[in-house]
Design an enzyme around this catalytic site. Structure first.
Site, PDB file in Angstrom:
ATOM      1  N   ARG A   1       0.789  -1.194  -0.005  1.00  0.00           N
ATOM      2  CA  ARG A   1      -0.127  -0.021   0.000  1.00  0.00           C
ATOM      3  C   ARG A   1       0.740   1.167  -0.067  1.00  0.00           C
ATOM      4  NH1 ARG A   1      -1.886   2.641   4.875  1.00  0.00           N
ATOM      5  NH2 ARG A   1      -3.174   4.661   4.114  1.00  0.00           N
TER       6      ARG A   1
ATOM      7  N   HIS B   1      -2.352  11.064   0.733  1.00  0.00           N
ATOM      8  CA  HIS B   1      -1.736  10.919   2.204  1.00  0.00           C
ATOM      9  C   HIS B   1      -1.016  12.192   2.420  1.00  0.00           C
ATOM     10  CE1 HIS B   1      -0.383   7.421   4.828  1.00  0.00           C
ATOM     11  NE2 HIS B   1       0.076   8.547   5.447  1.00  0.00           N
TER      12      HIS B   1
ATOM     13  N   GLU C   1      -6.724   8.525   6.342  1.00  0.00           N
ATOM     14  CA  GLU C   1      -6.832   9.241   7.667  1.00  0.00           C
ATOM     15  C   GLU C   1      -7.378  10.618   7.345  1.00  0.00           C
ATOM     16  OE1 GLU C   1      -3.394   8.957  10.328  1.00  0.00           O
ATOM     17  OE2 GLU C   1      -3.641   6.726  10.352  1.00  0.00           O
TER      18      GLU C   1
ATOM     19  N   ASN D   1      -6.741   2.024  10.508  1.00  0.00           N
ATOM     20  CA  ASN D   1      -5.310   2.163  10.878  1.00  0.00           C
ATOM     21  C   ASN D   1      -5.384   2.208  12.636  1.00  0.00           C
ATOM     22  OD1 ASN D   1      -4.672   2.514   8.343  1.00  0.00           O
ATOM     23  ND2 ASN D   1      -3.904   4.618   8.754  1.00  0.00           N
TER      24      ASN D   1
ATOM     25  N   TYR E   1      -3.267   2.275  16.108  1.00  0.00           N
ATOM     26  CA  TYR E   1      -2.060   2.458  16.968  1.00  0.00           C
ATOM     27  C   TYR E   1      -2.385   2.475  18.241  1.00  0.00           C
ATOM     28  CZ  TYR E   1       0.407   3.521  12.449  1.00  0.00           C
ATOM     29  OH  TYR E   1       0.827   3.250  11.178  1.00  0.00           O
TER      30      TYR E   1
ATOM     31  N   GLU F   1      -2.826  -0.070   8.603  1.00  0.00           N
ATOM     32  CA  GLU F   1      -1.693   0.510   9.290  1.00  0.00           C
ATOM     33  C   GLU F   1      -1.581  -0.007  10.720  1.00  0.00           C
ATOM     34  OE1 GLU F   1      -0.471   4.485   9.143  1.00  0.00           O
ATOM     35  OE2 GLU F   1      -1.114   4.803   6.966  1.00  0.00           O
TER      36      GLU F   1
HETATM   37  C1  FCB Z   1      -0.293   7.345  10.665  1.00  0.00           C
HETATM   38  C2  FCB Z   1       0.090   7.717   9.154  1.00  0.00           C
HETATM   39  C3  FCB Z   1       1.310   7.256   8.657  1.00  0.00           C
HETATM   40  C4  FCB Z   1       2.332   7.399   9.783  1.00  0.00           C
HETATM   41  C5  FCB Z   1       1.686   6.327  11.141  1.00  0.00           C
HETATM   42  C6  FCB Z   1       2.762   6.378  12.098  1.00  0.00           C
HETATM   43  O1  FCB Z   1      -1.300   8.359  11.168  1.00  0.00           O
HETATM   44  O2  FCB Z   1      -1.132   7.594   8.366  1.00  0.00           O
HETATM   45  O3  FCB Z   1       1.710   8.152   7.586  1.00  0.00           O
HETATM   46  O4  FCB Z   1       3.003   8.436   9.958  1.00  0.00           O
HETATM   47  O5  FCB Z   1       0.618   7.152  11.646  1.00  0.00           O
END
Ligand code: FCB
Length: 463
Positions: free
Chosen positions: A77, A121, A166, A293, A295, A368
Site C-alpha cells: 500500500r 496521504h 486518515e 489504521n 495504533y 496500518e
Molecule cells: C499514521 C500515518 C502514517 C504514519 C503512522 C505512524 O497516522 O497514516 O503516515 O505516520 O501514523
C-alpha cells in the site's frame, strides 16, 4: 501445535506514503505540496528535518520492490503524490510523474506484489492550498479529477484504490491542532476540511468507477481510536463520548450510514451553516473497502480547563508506551468488534438508505499498525528489535481473536516497510521492518522483518 492461524487467502502487506519515502521533492516536474512548504518552514519539524530526500524510494523503487519480494511481502500500500501527476493540482498532467508510477507499478507486478494505491496521504498541491485548500469545496472536485486521471492511467493494473488516508488527521491535525500542514488552528477550517475530504471520497469513487475499464475496489483508510473514559464518573463517560463523536463517528457515520454527527455539535453551529449540502451524505456513503489504521486508544477525562471540547487525555500508569503512544493491543479487538456491532450488522434502515448497492457494508482490512522503536545494530550487525516482534504478536493475536468472533477482516498491512520520515517528528521515530541509514540510504532487514516474513509464509504463528 497451538497457534494463531489466519483464514485462507488472508492478505498480508506493508504500507508507506509518498512524502514519507519518495524524496525527489522537486524532480521531474513535480509541483510543490503543502508538506514541502510546511517542512521548509523553520520550527515546524523536529530538528527542522524534511522529506526532500526522504529514503530516496523515487530512485530506489526497484531494489525496494525486490526486497519486499524477498520477504514474501506481496501487497504494497503506497500513495501517489498528487503534485507529481498534476503539479498545480489541476490543469496539465506531468508525463514524468505518470511515468514514475508506471515504473513503480510494473516493478511491483514483476515481483508479483499487488499494488494498493492510495490517492491522498496528506500532500495537497500548494497551488490548491493557495485557493483555500480542503476548507474550500472546490478542492473536492479537483480531487475527483485527479482520481479520474489516476484510474485512467493505472486502472488497467491496479485492483484496489484508496481515496484517502486518515481524513480526520488531514483535517484536524492540519487545520485545528496546527501540527501538520497546512498548520492552521481554526475549528471551522477543520470541520469544513473534514466534510470536503469525505465529499471528495464520494466524488472520486464515482469518477474511478466511470473511468476504470474493469472492476476496481474503492476504499478509504481511517485512523480510529477506541475511546475509554478515565473513570466511571458520568462526566468522564460524556467526555469520552464527545471524543468518540469528534474523532471516530465524524468519519464513520457519513461513510457507513450516510449520516453525520457534525450537525448535532453545538460548538460547530457557527461554522457549519450550509456546509453539508443536499445530496452530499448520499454521495459519501459509498465504499467497497474500509481500511483501519490502529495504533493506540484514547483515555479521556472531563476537564473544564480545556476550551471548546472540555476533555483532557490521560496516560494510565503502569502500561507500556512507545515514543509516540500507549501500546494497547486489546484496543484493536475492541475497535473491530465495535465497528461490526455499530456499523456492519443489519440495522434499522437509516434515514439516508444507500440505495440497495450494498456499498456501505464494505470489506475490512487493517491498513496500518506498527510501533516506533529506537532500533540500532548489535555487535554482529543484526537488529534485534524484539519489542516490535512482541508488538506484532500481541496485535495479530487480538486481530485473530476478532476474526474468530466474527469480524470479517480480510487483511493486515504493517506500518511500515522501511524506516521513513515521520511527519512533524522527522526521522527520529523508526517504524520499519527494514532499517534505513538515512545518510547512506542503506537498507538492512531487522529481525522483525524476518519474523513477519515467516508469519506470512505460515499464514500465522505458533504460540
Ligand atoms: C499514521 C500515518 C502514517 C504514519 C503512522 C505512524 O497516522 O497514516 O503516515 O505516520 O501514523
Amino acid at each position: 501445535m497451538p497457534g494463531i492461524h489466519f483464514p485462507e487467502g488472508f492478505v498480508w502487506g506493508i504500507a508507506s506514503s509518498a512524502y514519507q519515502v519518495e524524496g525527489a521533492w522537486n524532480e521531474d516536474g513535480k509541483g510543490v505540496s503543502i508538506w514541502d512548504t510546511f517542512a521548509h518552514t523553520p520550527g515546524k519539524i523536529v530538528n527542522d528535518e524534511n522529506g526532500d530526500a526522504a529514503i530516496d524510494h523515487y530512485h530506489r523503487y526497484k531494489e525496494d520492490a525486490a526486497l519486499m519480494a524477498e520477504l514474501d511481502l506481496r501487497h504494497y500500500r503506497f500513495s501517489t503524490a498528487w503534485t507529481r501527476i498534476l503539479p498545480a493540482g489541476t490543469g496539465p498532467v506531468n508525463p514524468k510523474g505518470i511515468a514514475f508510477y508506471d515504473r513503480l507499478i510494473d516493478a511491483l507486478l514483476k515481483h508479483k506484489i499487488e499494488p494498493y494505491l492510495c490517492l491522498f496521504h496528506w500532500d495537497l498541491p500548494q497551488a490548491l492550498q493557495d485557493k483555500g485548500g480542503w476548507p474550500n469545496r472546490e478542492t473536492a472536485y479537483a480531487f475527483a479529477d485527479y482520481a479520474r486521471i489516476v484510474a485512467k492511467h493505472f486502472g488497467d493494473r491496479v485492483n484496489v484504490i484508496f481515496t484517502h488516508n486518515e481524513p480526520w488527521v488531514a483535517a484536524f491535525a492540519g487545520h485545528f491542532l496546527g501540527m501538520h500542514a497546512p498548520g492552521t488552528k481554526e475549528l471551522g477550517a477543520a470541520l469544513r476540511a473534514v466534510h470536503h475530504l469525505l465529499l471528495s471520497h464520494g466524488l472520486a469513487t464515482e469518477a474511478i468507477r466511470a473511468e476504470a475499464k474493469r472492476p476496481v475496489k474503492v476504499g478509504i483508510t481511517l485512523n480510529l481510536n477506541p475511546v475509554y473514559p478515565a473513570t466511571e464518573s458520568k462526566k468522564d463517560a460524556e467526555a469520552a463520548d464527545r471524543v468518540d463523536a469528534t474523532m471516530n463517528r465524524i468519519v464513520l457515520d457519513p461513510l457507513l450510514k450516510g449520516t453525520t454527527p457534525i450537525e448535532g455539535y453545538k460548538i460547530a453551529k457557527p461554522f457549519t451553516g450550509n456546509l453539508i449540502q443536499p445530496g452530499d451524505l448520499k454521495k459519501i456513503c459509498v465504499l467497497d473497502l474500509l481500511g483501519i489504521n490502529y495504533y493506540s486508544r484514547a483515555v479521556m477525562k472531563h476537564s473544564a480547563k480545556i476550551p471548546v471540547i472540555g476533555v483532557e487525555q490521560v496516560h494510565p500508569e503502569g502500561n507500556e508506551y512507545s515514543g509516540m503512544w500507549e501500546i494497547f493491543p486489546e484496543g484493536l479487538y475492541a475497535l473491530l468488534t465495535r465497528i461490526q456491532r455499530d456499523y456492519l450488522q443489519p440495522s434499522p434502515p437509516s434515514p439516508l438508505p444507500n440505495k440497495g448497492e450494498g456499498r456501505n457494508a464494505p470489506e475490512l482490512m487493517i491498513t496500518e499498525n506498527g510501533i516506533p522503536v529506537p532500533d540500532g545494530f548489535d555487535f554482529d550487525g543484526r537488529i534485534r528489535d524484539e519489542r516490535r516482534i512482541r508488538y506484532l504478536r500481541n496485535h495479530l493475536a487480538q486481530l485473530h481473536r476478532a476474526i474468530q468472533d466474527g469480524v470479517p477482516v480480510k487483511g493486515y498491512f504493517h506500518w511500515s516497510f522501511m524506516d521513513n520520515f515521520e511527519w512533524a517528528l522527522g526521522y527520529g521515530q523508526r517504524f520499519g521492518l527494514v532499517y534505513v541509514d538515512f545518510e547512506t540510504q542503506k537498507r538492512t532487514v531487522k529481525d522483525s522483518g524476518r519474523w513477519f516474513a515467516e508469519v506470512i509464509r505460515g499464514n500465522g504463528f505458533e504460540i
